[in-house]
Motif scaffolding. Sequence first.
Motif, PDB file in Angstrom:
ATOM      1  N   VAL A 108       0.858  -1.184   0.000  1.00  0.00           N
ATOM      2  CA  VAL A 108       0.000   0.000   0.000  1.00  0.00           C
ATOM      3  C   VAL A 108       0.893   1.233   0.000  1.00  0.00           C
ATOM      4  O   VAL A 108       1.817   1.342   0.804  1.00  0.00           O
ATOM      5  N   GLY A 109       0.633   2.142  -0.925  1.00  0.00           N
ATOM      6  CA  GLY A 109       1.433   3.357  -1.023  1.00  0.00           C
ATOM      7  C   GLY A 109       2.562   3.259  -2.029  1.00  0.00           C
ATOM      8  O   GLY A 109       3.313   4.213  -2.213  1.00  0.00           O
ATOM      9  N   GLN A 110       2.676   2.104  -2.713  1.00  0.00           N
ATOM     10  CA  GLN A 110       3.723   1.987  -3.731  1.00  0.00           C
ATOM     11  C   GLN A 110       3.435   2.972  -4.863  1.00  0.00           C
ATOM     12  O   GLN A 110       2.299   3.392  -5.069  1.00  0.00           O
ATOM     13  N   ILE A 111       4.480   3.348  -5.573  1.00  0.00           N
ATOM     14  CA  ILE A 111       4.366   4.318  -6.658  1.00  0.00           C
ATOM     15  C   ILE A 111       4.451   3.551  -7.968  1.00  0.00           C
ATOM     16  O   ILE A 111       5.396   2.785  -8.194  1.00  0.00           O
ATOM     17  N   ILE A 112       3.450   3.768  -8.836  1.00  0.00           N
ATOM     18  CA  ILE A 112       3.374   3.030 -10.090  1.00  0.00           C
ATOM     19  C   ILE A 112       3.271   3.983 -11.276  1.00  0.00           C
ATOM     20  O   ILE A 112       2.860   5.133 -11.125  1.00  0.00           O
ATOM     21  N   VAL A 113       3.643   3.488 -12.447  1.00  0.00           N
ATOM     22  CA  VAL A 113       3.462   4.222 -13.690  1.00  0.00           C
ATOM     23  C   VAL A 113       2.248   3.644 -14.391  1.00  0.00           C
ATOM     24  O   VAL A 113       2.129   2.432 -14.559  1.00  0.00           O
ATOM     25  N   MET A 114       1.336   4.513 -14.787  1.00  0.00           N
ATOM     26  CA  MET A 114       0.103   4.123 -15.452  1.00  0.00           C
ATOM     27  C   MET A 114       0.032   4.866 -16.785  1.00  0.00           C
ATOM     28  O   MET A 114      -0.174   6.073 -16.805  1.00  0.00           O
ATOM     29  N   CYS A 115       0.266   4.151 -17.881  1.00  0.00           N
ATOM     30  CA  CYS A 115       0.217   4.751 -19.219  1.00  0.00           C
ATOM     31  C   CYS A 115      -1.170   4.550 -19.819  1.00  0.00           C
ATOM     32  O   CYS A 115      -1.757   3.484 -19.677  1.00  0.00           O
ATOM     33  N   HIS A 116      -1.645   5.566 -20.509  1.00  0.00           N
ATOM     34  CA  HIS A 116      -3.001   5.502 -21.058  1.00  0.00           C
ATOM     35  C   HIS A 116      -3.124   4.541 -22.230  1.00  0.00           C
ATOM     36  O   HIS A 116      -4.201   4.047 -22.514  1.00  0.00           O
ATOM     37  N   ASP A 117      -2.025   4.265 -22.928  1.00  0.00           N
ATOM     38  CA  ASP A 117      -2.099   3.433 -24.127  1.00  0.00           C
ATOM     39  C   ASP A 117      -1.269   2.149 -24.033  1.00  0.00           C
ATOM     40  O   ASP A 117      -1.021   1.495 -25.036  1.00  0.00           O
ATOM     41  N   ASP A 118      -0.840   1.803 -22.845  1.00  0.00           N
ATOM     42  CA  ASP A 118      -0.065   0.585 -22.639  1.00  0.00           C
ATOM     43  C   ASP A 118      -0.586  -0.084 -21.373  1.00  0.00           C
ATOM     44  O   ASP A 118      -0.640   0.534 -20.317  1.00  0.00           O
ATOM     45  N   GLY A 119      -0.963  -1.338 -21.456  1.00  0.00           N
ATOM     46  CA  GLY A 119      -1.557  -2.045 -20.343  1.00  0.00           C
ATOM     47  C   GLY A 119      -0.592  -2.545 -19.296  1.00  0.00           C
ATOM     48  O   GLY A 119      -1.011  -3.058 -18.269  1.00  0.00           O
ATOM     49  N   TYR A 120       0.717  -2.384 -19.526  1.00  0.00           N
ATOM     50  CA  TYR A 120       1.664  -2.853 -18.512  1.00  0.00           C
ATOM     51  C   TYR A 120       1.823  -1.785 -17.435  1.00  0.00           C
ATOM     52  O   TYR A 120       2.055  -0.620 -17.728  1.00  0.00           O
ATOM     53  N   ARG A 121       1.697  -2.191 -16.176  1.00  0.00           N
ATOM     54  CA  ARG A 121       1.856  -1.299 -15.032  1.00  0.00           C
ATOM     55  C   ARG A 121       3.132  -1.686 -14.308  1.00  0.00           C
ATOM     56  O   ARG A 121       3.411  -2.866 -14.113  1.00  0.00           O
ATOM     57  N   ASP A 122       3.893  -0.684 -13.883  1.00  0.00           N
ATOM     58  CA  ASP A 122       5.198  -0.932 -13.288  1.00  0.00           C
ATOM     59  C   ASP A 122       5.328  -0.195 -11.960  1.00  0.00           C
ATOM     60  O   ASP A 122       4.956   0.975 -11.860  1.00  0.00           O
TER      61      ASP A 122
END
Length: 192
Positions: free
Chosen positions: A142-156
Motif C-alpha cells: 500500500v502506497g507503492q508508486i506506479i506508472v500508469m500509461c493511457h495506451d499501454d496495459g503494462y503497469r510498473d
Amino acid sequence: MKTIWNRIDSWLAANGQEILNNLQPGATDEAIKTAEKFLQIQFPDDVKSSFRIHNGQFEKRYSLMPGWQFLSLEKVIGEWETWKELLEAGDFNDEDGNDCGCASDGLIRTELWWNPKWIPIASDLGGDSICLDLEPALTGQVGQIIVMCHDDGYRDVIADSLRQWLEQFATDLETGKYKFEKTKFNLRKIQI
C-alpha cells in the motif's frame, strides 16, 4: 520528508531555480482532508507530509522531473476525476463489456485498466500518470508508486513509497544524474 525536500530544494536552488520557483508552497491540513474525502481515501503519512511542504507545481512549463509535472491536490483531483469518468462510462471495456485489464510484475492489481485507488501524483500532461497505489496486489505494498500509461496495459512499480521515490530522486540530483536545461522537459537525466 522535510529532509528529502530540503535536499531537492537545495539542489534546485543551485542548479534549477526556475523549477524551484515553480513549486507551490505546502497545502493546509484542511486541503489535504478535503482531497482525501473527495477521493474517498486516506493518504499515507509520507504523502501528507510531502503535500504540506510542496503542493505540486504552479504550471507545466518547468517540470520537477523529466517529463512529469508534480501535481497539486487540485490537479490530483482533476486527473482522478477524468480517469473515474472514463471508467464509469465503460471506455476501458472491450466489445463484450468486459474490462480489458492490464499486466504487471505481480505487485499491482490487473483486473482493471484503471483503479480508483490509483491516485495520480504526477502527469506527463499527455494521458500518462505516476500514481500512488492504495489497493495493490497481495504481494504489493500500500502506497507503492506506479506508472500508469493511457495506451499501454503494462503497469510498473517504480518505488515502494513516495518517500523512497523522492529520496532516490534527491540522491540522483546530488550525484549528477540530472542536469537542468531550458528545454521542453527542463531537467534531463544524464546517462552514466
